[in-house]
Design a protein around this motif. Structure first.
Motif, PDB file in Angstrom:
ATOM      1  N   ASP A  40      -9.415  -4.052   5.334  1.00  0.00           N
ATOM      2  CA  ASP A  40      -8.124  -3.389   5.195  1.00  0.00           C
ATOM      3  C   ASP A  40      -7.274  -4.132   4.176  1.00  0.00           C
ATOM      4  N   PRO A  70      -7.186   3.655  -2.901  1.00  0.00           N
ATOM      5  CA  PRO A  70      -5.741   3.781  -2.708  1.00  0.00           C
ATOM      6  C   PRO A  70      -4.986   3.442  -4.000  1.00  0.00           C
ATOM      7  N   THR A  87       0.554   2.346  -1.459  1.00  0.00           N
ATOM      8  CA  THR A  87       0.784   3.391  -0.448  1.00  0.00           C
ATOM      9  C   THR A  87      -0.016   3.073   0.811  1.00  0.00           C
ATOM     10  N   VAL A  88       0.516   3.475   1.943  1.00  0.00           N
ATOM     11  CA  VAL A  88      -0.145   3.295   3.232  1.00  0.00           C
ATOM     12  C   VAL A  88      -1.062   4.487   3.476  1.00  0.00           C
ATOM     13  N   GLY A  89      -2.207   4.232   4.106  1.00  0.00           N
ATOM     14  CA  GLY A  89      -3.116   5.320   4.455  1.00  0.00           C
ATOM     15  C   GLY A  89      -4.569   4.895   4.319  1.00  0.00           C
ATOM     16  N   THR A  90      -5.457   5.843   4.602  1.00  0.00           N
ATOM     17  CA  THR A  90      -6.899   5.593   4.525  1.00  0.00           C
ATOM     18  C   THR A  90      -7.491   6.462   3.434  1.00  0.00           C
ATOM     19  N   SER A  91      -8.339   5.852   2.622  1.00  0.00           N
ATOM     20  CA  SER A  91      -9.013   6.572   1.540  1.00  0.00           C
ATOM     21  C   SER A  91     -10.512   6.443   1.698  1.00  0.00           C
ATOM     22  N   ASN A  92     -11.226   7.535   1.422  1.00  0.00           N
ATOM     23  CA  ASN A  92     -12.684   7.501   1.351  1.00  0.00           C
ATOM     24  C   ASN A  92     -13.069   7.520  -0.121  1.00  0.00           C
ATOM     25  N   SER A 109     -14.780   3.544   3.432  1.00  0.00           N
ATOM     26  CA  SER A 109     -13.374   3.796   3.759  1.00  0.00           C
ATOM     27  C   SER A 109     -12.587   2.523   3.584  1.00  0.00           C
ATOM     28  N   SER A 111      -8.526   1.190   4.364  1.00  0.00           N
ATOM     29  CA  SER A 111      -7.206   1.495   4.908  1.00  0.00           C
ATOM     30  C   SER A 111      -6.186   0.505   4.372  1.00  0.00           C
ATOM     31  N   ILE A 113      -2.513  -0.857   5.322  1.00  0.00           N
ATOM     32  CA  ILE A 113      -1.564  -0.872   6.440  1.00  0.00           C
ATOM     33  C   ILE A 113      -0.262  -1.543   6.010  1.00  0.00           C
ATOM     34  N   GLN A 114       0.781  -1.217   6.744  1.00  0.00           N
ATOM     35  CA  GLN A 114       2.065  -1.889   6.509  1.00  0.00           C
ATOM     36  C   GLN A 114       2.283  -2.845   7.668  1.00  0.00           C
TER      37      GLN A 114
END
Length: 122
Positions: A40, A70, A87-92, A109, A111, A113-114
């Motif tokens: 992460d 990301p 940016t926050v989020g999950t990318s494949n 994947s 992720s 996180i903040q």
């Protein structure tokens, strides 16, 4: 005279069963991606992870072939994912490695996180 000699040589080769053959290429050695997961990342913090592979011949060349990393991260041709996620989020992301004519792909994947700000109590 030259034509007769060449014809005689070709006839002799044909009689012996020898056929001219095309040069052969070296065998292609399969390449595999050994990285199975990505760590992460934290929003606004530097990220660095290097992808790993085995097999192939010669240097590895990496690329993103589907999806995307990301925002703020990039993949270098030597397999290093680096940058600062924005940016926050999950990318494949599907990465492909090539080496000596062989290639392989894997979807991973990642992720971002903040991390909550710490609060100091006095």
């Amino acid at each position: 005279m030259r034509y007769i000699r060449l014809s005689a040589v070709l006839l002799l080769l044909a009689a012996c069963g020898d056929q001219p053959t095309a040069p052969t290429s070296p065998p292609i050695v399969p390449v595999s991606i050994s990285t199975t997961s990505l760590a992460d990342g934290e929003l606004g913090q530097p990220y660095n992870q290097t992808l790993a592979a085995t097999g192939g011949t010669g240097a590895y060349a990496w690329s993103v072939t589907a999806g995307g990393l990301p925002a703020g991260l990039m993949l270098s041709p030597n397999g290093a994912i680096s940058g600062t996620p924005t940016t926050v989020g999950t990318s494949n992301v599907t990465v492909t490695v090539t080496s000596g004519g062989a290639y392989n792909s894997r979807t991973l994947s990642i992720s971002v996180i903040q991390v909550p700000a710490s609060i100091e109590l006095s």
